[in-house]
Write a protein that holds these residues in place. Structure first.
Motif, PDB file in Angstrom:
ATOM      1  N   GLY A  16       0.785  -1.220   0.000  1.00 46.01           N
ATOM      2  CA  GLY A  16       0.000   0.000   0.000  1.00 46.01           C
ATOM      3  C   GLY A  16       0.818   1.272   0.000  1.00 46.01           C
ATOM      4  O   GLY A  16       0.264   2.369   0.123  1.00 46.01           O
ATOM      5  N   ASN A  17       2.139   1.144  -0.104  1.00 45.15           N
ATOM      6  CA  ASN A  17       3.021   2.310  -0.080  1.00 45.15           C
ATOM      7  C   ASN A  17       2.793   3.149   1.183  1.00 45.15           C
ATOM      8  O   ASN A  17       2.800   4.383   1.140  1.00 45.15           O
ATOM      9  N   LYS A  18       2.574   2.460   2.329  1.00 45.58           N
ATOM     10  CA  LYS A  18       2.259   3.143   3.584  1.00 45.58           C
ATOM     11  C   LYS A  18       3.310   2.821   4.637  1.00 45.58           C
ATOM     12  O   LYS A  18       3.790   1.688   4.718  1.00 45.58           O
ATOM     13  N   ASP A  19       3.628   3.807   5.464  1.00 42.47           N
ATOM     14  CA  ASP A  19       4.545   3.595   6.580  1.00 42.47           C
ATOM     15  C   ASP A  19       3.837   2.762   7.646  1.00 42.47           C
ATOM     16  O   ASP A  19       2.710   3.059   8.040  1.00 42.47           O
ATOM     17  N   LYS A  20       4.490   1.699   8.112  1.00 41.44           N
ATOM     18  CA  LYS A  20       3.863   0.792   9.090  1.00 41.44           C
ATOM     19  C   LYS A  20       4.279   1.093  10.530  1.00 41.44           C
ATOM     20  O   LYS A  20       3.929   0.341  11.442  1.00 41.44           O
ATOM     21  N   GLN A  21       5.032   2.166  10.756  1.00 38.29           N
ATOM     22  CA  GLN A  21       5.548   2.444  12.093  1.00 38.29           C
ATOM     23  C   GLN A  21       4.419   2.620  13.111  1.00 38.29           C
ATOM     24  O   GLN A  21       4.509   2.132  14.244  1.00 38.29           O
ATOM     25  N   GLU A  22       3.358   3.307  12.725  1.00 33.57           N
ATOM     26  CA  GLU A  22       2.238   3.512  13.652  1.00 33.57           C
ATOM     27  C   GLU A  22       1.609   2.179  14.046  1.00 33.57           C
ATOM     28  O   GLU A  22       1.275   1.954  15.221  1.00 33.57           O
ATOM     29  N   PRO A  61       3.095 -19.231  18.721  1.00 34.92           N
ATOM     30  CA  PRO A  61       2.148 -18.202  19.150  1.00 34.92           C
ATOM     31  C   PRO A  61       0.714 -18.714  19.095  1.00 34.92           C
ATOM     32  O   PRO A  61       0.401 -19.616  18.313  1.00 34.92           O
ATOM     33  N   SER A  62      -0.165 -18.127  19.898  1.00 35.59           N
ATOM     34  CA  SER A  62      -1.573 -18.507  19.847  1.00 35.59           C
ATOM     35  C   SER A  62      -2.313 -17.747  18.763  1.00 35.59           C
ATOM     36  O   SER A  62      -3.346 -18.197  18.274  1.00 35.59           O
ATOM     37  N   ARG A  63      -1.792 -16.560  18.410  1.00 32.93           N
ATOM     38  CA  ARG A  63      -2.388 -15.799  17.316  1.00 32.93           C
ATOM     39  C   ARG A  63      -1.300 -15.140  16.478  1.00 32.93           C
ATOM     40  O   ARG A  63      -0.249 -14.775  16.982  1.00 32.93           O
ATOM     41  N   VAL A  64      -1.599 -15.039  15.172  1.00 31.15           N
ATOM     42  CA  VAL A  64      -0.696 -14.395  14.227  1.00 31.15           C
ATOM     43  C   VAL A  64      -1.455 -13.253  13.582  1.00 31.15           C
ATOM     44  O   VAL A  64      -2.559 -13.442  13.052  1.00 31.15           O
ATOM     45  N   LEU A  65      -0.885 -12.053  13.656  1.00 33.57           N
ATOM     46  CA  LEU A  65      -1.497 -10.871  13.062  1.00 33.57           C
ATOM     47  C   LEU A  65      -0.745 -10.497  11.787  1.00 33.57           C
ATOM     48  O   LEU A  65       0.465 -10.673  11.703  1.00 33.57           O
ATOM     49  N   VAL A  66      -1.475  -9.954  10.821  1.00 36.20           N
ATOM     50  CA  VAL A  66      -0.873  -9.568   9.541  1.00 36.20           C
ATOM     51  C   VAL A  66      -1.213  -8.118   9.237  1.00 36.20           C
ATOM     52  O   VAL A  66      -2.388  -7.743   9.236  1.00 36.20           O
ATOM     53  N   ALA A  67      -0.201  -7.314   8.987  1.00 35.15           N
ATOM     54  CA  ALA A  67      -0.377  -5.949   8.496  1.00 35.15           C
ATOM     55  C   ALA A  67       0.140  -5.913   7.065  1.00 35.15           C
ATOM     56  O   ALA A  67       1.347  -5.861   6.826  1.00 35.15           O
ATOM     57  N   GLY A  68      -0.782  -5.984   6.121  1.00 35.53           N
ATOM     58  CA  GLY A  68      -0.399  -6.024   4.714  1.00 35.53           C
ATOM     59  C   GLY A  68      -1.632  -6.114   3.851  1.00 35.53           C
ATOM     60  O   GLY A  68      -2.761  -5.981   4.328  1.00 35.53           O
ATOM     61  N   GLY A  69      -1.429  -6.365   2.573  1.00 33.96           N
ATOM     62  CA  GLY A  69      -2.525  -6.497   1.638  1.00 33.96           C
ATOM     63  C   GLY A  69      -2.991  -7.932   1.503  1.00 33.96           C
ATOM     64  O   GLY A  69      -2.542  -8.830   2.223  1.00 33.96           O
ATOM     65  N   ASP A  70      -3.901  -8.168   0.551  1.00 35.16           N
ATOM     66  CA  ASP A  70      -4.517  -9.483   0.411  1.00 35.16           C
ATOM     67  C   ASP A  70      -3.505 -10.580   0.092  1.00 35.16           C
ATOM     68  O   ASP A  70      -3.628 -11.707   0.570  1.00 35.16           O
ATOM     69  N   GLY A  71      -2.501 -10.271  -0.726  1.00 39.33           N
ATOM     70  CA  GLY A  71      -1.495 -11.275  -1.050  1.00 39.33           C
ATOM     71  C   GLY A  71      -0.699 -11.709   0.160  1.00 39.33           C
ATOM     72  O   GLY A  71      -0.435 -12.903   0.361  1.00 39.33           O
ATOM     73  N   THR A  72      -0.323 -10.757   1.006  1.00 39.18           N
ATOM     74  CA  THR A  72       0.411 -11.077   2.237  1.00 39.18           C
ATOM     75  C   THR A  72      -0.467 -11.890   3.183  1.00 39.18           C
ATOM     76  O   THR A  72      -0.016 -12.864   3.806  1.00 39.18           O
ATOM     77  N   PRO A  91      -5.666  -4.116   8.209  1.00 37.60           N
ATOM     78  CA  PRO A  91      -5.619  -3.723   6.800  1.00 37.60           C
ATOM     79  C   PRO A  91      -4.507  -2.718   6.523  1.00 37.60           C
ATOM     80  O   PRO A  91      -4.438  -1.668   7.148  1.00 37.60           O
ATOM     81  N   ALA A  92      -3.632  -3.036   5.569  1.00 35.27           N
ATOM     82  CA  ALA A  92      -2.509  -2.143   5.261  1.00 35.27           C
ATOM     83  C   ALA A  92      -2.051  -2.300   3.821  1.00 35.27           C
ATOM     84  O   ALA A  92      -0.890  -2.072   3.506  1.00 35.27           O
ATOM     85  N   GLY A  93      -2.981  -2.699   2.939  1.00 36.17           N
ATOM     86  CA  GLY A  93      -2.632  -2.854   1.533  1.00 36.17           C
ATOM     87  C   GLY A  93      -3.163  -1.714   0.700  1.00 36.17           C
ATOM     88  O   GLY A  93      -3.626  -0.695   1.215  1.00 36.17           O
ATOM     89  N   LEU A  98     -10.095  -8.299   1.221  1.00 40.63           N
ATOM     90  CA  LEU A  98     -10.470  -9.256   2.260  1.00 40.63           C
ATOM     91  C   LEU A  98     -11.042  -8.551   3.482  1.00 40.63           C
ATOM     92  O   LEU A  98     -12.039  -8.984   4.051  1.00 40.63           O
ATOM     93  N   SER A  99     -10.416  -7.472   3.882  1.00 43.31           N
ATOM     94  CA  SER A  99     -10.876  -6.725   5.044  1.00 43.31           C
ATOM     95  C   SER A  99     -12.297  -6.214   4.836  1.00 43.31           C
ATOM     96  O   SER A  99     -13.126  -6.236   5.756  1.00 43.31           O
ATOM     97  N   ALA A 100     -12.585  -5.756   3.609  1.00 41.95           N
ATOM     98  CA  ALA A 100     -13.924  -5.276   3.297  1.00 41.95           C
ATOM     99  C   ALA A 100     -14.945  -6.397   3.419  1.00 41.95           C
ATOM    100  O   ALA A 100     -16.050  -6.203   3.946  1.00 41.95           O
ATOM    101  N   ASP A 101     -14.580  -7.601   2.954  1.00 41.46           N
ATOM    102  CA  ASP A 101     -15.504  -8.731   3.045  1.00 41.46           C
ATOM    103  C   ASP A 101     -15.777  -9.146   4.480  1.00 41.46           C
ATOM    104  O   ASP A 101     -16.890  -9.564   4.811  1.00 41.46           O
ATOM    105  N   PHE A 102     -14.787  -9.033   5.338  1.00 38.32           N
ATOM    106  CA  PHE A 102     -14.967  -9.386   6.748  1.00 38.32           C
ATOM    107  C   PHE A 102     -15.625  -8.269   7.548  1.00 38.32           C
ATOM    108  O   PHE A 102     -15.937  -8.457   8.728  1.00 38.32           O
ATOM    109  N   GLY A 103     -15.823  -7.113   6.938  1.00 40.62           N
ATOM    110  CA  GLY A 103     -16.380  -5.985   7.663  1.00 40.62           C
ATOM    111  C   GLY A 103     -15.424  -5.405   8.683  1.00 40.62           C
ATOM    112  O   GLY A 103     -15.845  -4.818   9.686  1.00 40.62           O
ATOM    113  N   LEU A 104     -14.116  -5.553   8.418  1.00 38.15           N
ATOM    114  CA  LEU A 104     -13.130  -5.036   9.364  1.00 38.15           C
ATOM    115  C   LEU A 104     -13.073  -3.517   9.312  1.00 38.15           C
ATOM    116  O   LEU A 104     -13.226  -2.911   8.242  1.00 38.15           O
TER     117      LEU A 104
END
Length: 291
Positions: A16-22, A61-72, A91-93, A98-104
């Motif tokens: 998404g050409n976005k800084d992920k620091q936040e 880990p018990s949970r894995v989080l993803v900050a990226g787009g649909d391919g990631t 959502p960070a793509g 996918l995020s839209a479909d899940f209503g995130l």
């Protein structure tokens, strides 16, 4: 033995050409608040799938989080499939279909709230040749759009809009044979979509019948551009002109391009030219945290 107090965050630093620091800072703060041990992995584009598999195996880990787009997201889902892991999406793509479909939620704070929550659903995936698709994959027009977008300079929805004009001028229909347990279809096609979900990241509902937990996927066969049929998509109408659009709900399909190789993409990642793809549903593939 998977630990209830460990969480792995996988970040695609260029999605998404976005800084992920936040995102990194806020996930770290929430993990500390909830007494989780946090590990972070940044993708590089080199053997990421195996690297993540090894991390999950070693960290437990018990949970894995993803900050990226649909391919990631699809890649990480493949890495944790079969493990006792729940899966959270931040959502960070560029499009975040996918995020839209899940209503995130769109906001970082709200999406982190969901990712550290307890509400989850089991979803299916589609194996397409050797790739895993959670969302929407296709052969034809949209795959060419993805290819043009990846080589363009502008990201986000504006980037897709700018590349659409170029794509419409370049694309040509192709002859296709589709074999399922419902029979064989031979037709000219603008695009053949292998749809586990409903919406592209642009917000367009391309598959009104989509349900990621129903044990089936849809084939959406668009034979030509038709503004009336497109308007039906946008208004949720499911009565389509079969001379323009066909829908099949299936568990397996073979799609053969009869006259030439055609552009192919999986969950927003351009894969190249293909003559044939085979798709099969993988039921209850992964557990995803949702609102």
């Amino acid at each position: 033995m998977f630990s209830e107090r460990k969480v792995l965050l996988v970040v695609n630093p260029i999605s998404g050409n976005k800084d992920k620091q936040e995102i990194l800072l806020k996930v770290a703060a929430r993990a500390e608040e909830d007494d989780y041990v946090l590990s972070i992995f940044s993708t590089t584009g080199i053997d990421d799938l195996n690297e993540i598999r090894e991390l999950v195996k070693n960290l437990c880990p018990s949970r894995v989080l993803v900050a990226g787009g649909d391919g990631t997201i699809s890649m990480v889902a493949e890495a944790v499939q079969g493990q006792e892991v729940i899966f959270g999406i931040i959502p960070a793509g560029s499009a975040n279909g996918l995020s839209a479909d899940f209503g995130l939620p769109v906001s970082i704070d709200e999406s982190i709230e969901v990712a550290f929550g307890e509400n989850s659903v089991h979803i299916d995936a589609v194996k397409i040749n050797e790739d895993i698709s959670l969302h929407l994959s296709d052969i034809g027009l949209n795959a060419l759009l993805v290819k043009n977008y990846e080589s363009g300079d502008t990201r986000g929805k504006l980037g897709y809009a700018l590349e659409m004009f170029k794509t419409l001028n370049e694309h040509e229909n192709f002859q296709v044979r589709i074999t399922t347990d419902q029979g064989i279809i031979e037709t000219e096609a603008l695009v053949v979509i292998i749809a586990n979900a409903k919406k592209y990241g642009t917000g367009i509902s391309i598959n009104p019948f989509g349900d990621m937990s129903d044990g089936k996927f849809e084939l959406v066969i668009a034979k030509k551009i038709d503004f009336i049929e497109t308007a039906k998509f946008l208004t949720g109408n499911t009565e389509f002109n079969h001379d323009v659009m066909e829908f099949l709900s299936v568990e397996k399909a073979k799609i053969e391009c009869l006259d030439r190789e055609v552009y192919f993409q999986v969950d927003g990642e351009y894969k190249g030219l293909v003559r044939c793809v085979e798709a099969e549903i993988l039921k209850n593939y992964v557990t995803v945290l949702v609102p």
